[in-house]
Scaffold this active site. Sequence first.
Site: not given
Length: 282
Positions: A157, A258
């Site tokens: 990520e 998220e």
Amino acid sequence: MSDVTAAAKHRYTVNLSILFGELPLLERPAAAAAAGFTAAELWWPFGEEHDPSAAELDALRKAFTDAGVRLTGLNFLDDLSRGARGTVSVPSERDRFRANVPVAAELAASLGTKALNALYGNRVEGVDPAEQDALALENLVIAAKAAHEVGAILLIEALNAAESPDYPLVSADAAVEVVDKVNAATGLGNARFLCDLYHLAKNGEDLARVIDTHADRIGHVQIADNPGRNEPGTGGLDFEDLFARLTAAGYTGPIGLEYRPSTGVSADSFGWLPRELRGAQA
């Protein structure tokens, strides 16, 4: 978001490390189910414990199975609870990370989790970045092999520089470069890019270019609006366009929610996503 046509093309998973954070961890899967979700993901849920007890692991499994919620994504040891951004590239965390790999992989296997996220870790003052990158590659190879053994992909990520100034992967290109190195080293092809549209937007990236350029590397997508990191519709991102672009690019995986609920009440933050679209067809 009045037009949900593009949203309807995707399935959704709710990140229970940030949503329903007003509840104890073990109550969150049931709360997600009550809101209509059938899938969830987690950052490493045991804080600094890299090898939690069997009782702790069993309690987490039971919370998900009792709620009928599938855990679709899980971080390896990330140390987010103490302000770190992962442990993969941090020399002092080498042993803890490696001890955590089989623990996380076993937990993932027991819950049918098909994606494991390995946050890269911050730069360490006084340590050569090249040394950290070499360690990261070694550790990511270990993690990719463990993920492969349980039928999962390994996610890498990019974060945003404003909130994570010591984290080196602050662009899609930088994260994808690491993805390619891991796949070249393992030959497994199971390393993928975690495309977090909030982090990339906060970095000022052209999200359409990222999706079009890296579509074949994207293994998971996460969203929050920008600015604010709240639910879609509270900032300036055009999610209908982004969802449509993901569909056109061939992305068929889940989209992870998220974000922080703007009112502080998670159950009230899903109005943008009709209830009939919340159940993931995993």
